[in-house]
Enzyme design. Structure first.
Site, PDB file in Angstrom:
ATOM      1  N   ASP A  63     -17.351 -13.213  -4.141  1.00 20.30           N
ATOM      2  CA  ASP A  63     -16.369 -13.247  -5.218  1.00 20.30           C
ATOM      3  C   ASP A  63     -16.601 -12.022  -6.089  1.00 20.30           C
ATOM      4  O   ASP A  63     -17.438 -12.035  -6.997  1.00 20.30           O
ATOM      5  CB  ASP A  63     -16.507 -14.534  -6.033  1.00 20.30           C
ATOM      6  CG  ASP A  63     -15.392 -14.675  -7.071  1.00 20.30           C
ATOM      7  OD1 ASP A  63     -14.644 -13.695  -7.305  1.00 20.30           O
ATOM      8  OD2 ASP A  63     -15.275 -15.770  -7.655  1.00 20.30           O
ATOM      9  N   SER A 142      -3.227   3.345  -6.350  1.00 22.79           N
ATOM     10  CA  SER A 142      -1.844   3.092  -5.940  1.00 22.79           C
ATOM     11  C   SER A 142      -0.928   4.095  -6.607  1.00 22.79           C
ATOM     12  O   SER A 142      -1.206   4.572  -7.717  1.00 22.79           O
ATOM     13  CB  SER A 142      -1.403   1.677  -6.341  1.00 22.79           C
ATOM     14  OG  SER A 142      -0.014   1.494  -6.143  1.00 22.79           O
ATOM     15  N   TYR A 156      -0.451  -4.646 -12.473  1.00 22.38           N
ATOM     16  CA  TYR A 156      -0.889  -3.949 -11.273  1.00 22.38           C
ATOM     17  C   TYR A 156      -0.948  -2.441 -11.503  1.00 22.38           C
ATOM     18  O   TYR A 156      -1.968  -1.796 -11.253  1.00 22.38           O
ATOM     19  CB  TYR A 156       0.043  -4.277 -10.111  1.00 22.38           C
ATOM     20  CG  TYR A 156      -0.352  -3.607  -8.817  1.00 22.38           C
ATOM     21  CD1 TYR A 156      -1.413  -4.100  -8.063  1.00 22.38           C
ATOM     22  CD2 TYR A 156       0.318  -2.478  -8.346  1.00 22.38           C
ATOM     23  CE1 TYR A 156      -1.786  -3.492  -6.869  1.00 22.38           C
ATOM     24  CE2 TYR A 156      -0.045  -1.861  -7.164  1.00 22.38           C
ATOM     25  CZ  TYR A 156      -1.099  -2.364  -6.436  1.00 22.38           C
ATOM     26  OH  TYR A 156      -1.477  -1.753  -5.258  1.00 22.38           O
ATOM     27  N   LYS A 160      -4.330  -0.019 -11.616  1.00 22.77           N
ATOM     28  CA  LYS A 160      -4.519   1.094 -10.695  1.00 22.77           C
ATOM     29  C   LYS A 160      -4.623   2.428 -11.446  1.00 22.77           C
ATOM     30  O   LYS A 160      -5.326   3.344 -11.014  1.00 22.77           O
ATOM     31  CB  LYS A 160      -3.389   1.137  -9.671  1.00 22.77           C
ATOM     32  CG  LYS A 160      -3.407  -0.048  -8.705  1.00 22.77           C
ATOM     33  CD  LYS A 160      -4.717  -0.123  -7.916  1.00 22.77           C
ATOM     34  CE  LYS A 160      -4.659  -1.185  -6.823  1.00 22.77           C
ATOM     35  NZ  LYS A 160      -5.890  -1.219  -5.999  1.00 22.77           N
ATOM     36  N   SER A 191       1.878  -4.698   5.178  1.00 21.49           N
ATOM     37  CA  SER A 191       0.750  -5.560   4.808  1.00 21.49           C
ATOM     38  C   SER A 191       1.296  -6.928   4.420  1.00 21.49           C
ATOM     39  O   SER A 191       2.515  -7.139   4.338  1.00 21.49           O
ATOM     40  CB  SER A 191      -0.015  -4.963   3.617  1.00 21.49           C
ATOM     41  OG  SER A 191       0.809  -4.948   2.456  1.00 21.49           O
TER      42      SER A 191
END
Length: 250
Positions: A63, A142, A156, A160, A191
């Protein structure tokens, strides 16, 4: 001789599509790979199938949101092997919720996996690399870290962006000791995440990507292999390599 013959690599997110492809590519080039799986059931499933069946890959449930657990795992690899030659932080989560629906819990989860774990994994390996005077780290960022993301939640893109900035800071710190830290910034590629995109999301991404297509995991894998290969990229550090068909320009 394989270009990574005898080297020890660790990969976070080794049970995901990108991570699994990367692990296999590293082994094919001679490395011994230790990889984390975030989901225990997936780790067990992959342990019975293709990924862990590859000679030289050890896939373990970790984890990575729990810093002590992550760093203990990294330490166990170092104790077992005596060194770590390369680290690739490939683990990531990407909710697609509308910005109005973002909760504090969601935000914290995204940053815990996408940014916090990246730093603490780097922290766990850098000391040994600096002491030896060699090593390579690649963080998976990203294109959303540059343009905010066209279809992803704001957490997100923000996480990134943090990865890209952190990469530069760590690279400057490590460079005098001969350790390189770089990042890749993929655009959408085939993906589980992009499989969840709606047709409208796919059309929007294709329309805004200059080469007009969603990439393949191998596109990203080959970019990572280039950056961890000191013979090919030994004078490159602190950079983020865009692997997105030009989407960063939008």
């Amino acid at each position: 001789m394989a270009r990574f013959s005898g080297q020890i690599a660790i990969v976070t997110g080794g049970s995901g599509g990108l991570g699994a492809a990367l692990c296999k590519a590293l082994v094919a080039e001679g490395a011994k790979v230790y990889a984390t799986a975030f989901d225990q059931s997936r780790a067990e499933q992959n342990g019975r199938t293709a990924l862990a069946a590859e000679a030289g890959i050890a896939l373990e449930y970790v984890d990575i949101r729990q810093t002590a657990e992550l760093q203990e795992w990294v330490g166990s690899v170092r104790r077992r092997e005596g060194r770590i030659d390369m680290l690739v932080n490939a683990a990531g989560v990407c909710p697609l919720d509308d910005w109005r629906d973002v909760t504090e819990t969601m935000w914290d989860e995204v940053f815990a996996v996408n940014a916090k774990a990246v730093f603490f994994a780097c922290q766990a390996v850098l000391g040994g690399m600096i002491e030896r005077g060699s090593g390579a780290i690649v963080n998976v960022g990203s294109v959303a870290g540059f343009n905010g993301g066209l279809v992803t939640t704001p957490a997100y893109g923000a996480s990134k962006g943090a990865v890209h900035t952190l990469t530069k800071w760590l690279a400057a710190k490590a460079a005098p000791s001969g350790v390189r830290v770089n990042a890749v910034a993929p655009g959408p590629f085939r993906s589980a995440m992009t499989d969840a995109f709606t047709p409208d999301m796919r059309e929007r991404l294709s329309r805004n990507t200059p080469d007009g297509k969603i990439g393949e995991p191998e596109d990203v894998v080959q970019s990572i292999l280039f950056l961890v290969d000191s013979a090919a990229s030994g004078h490159i550090t602190g950079t983020t390599l865009d692997v997105c068909g030009g989407l960063y320009m939008r």
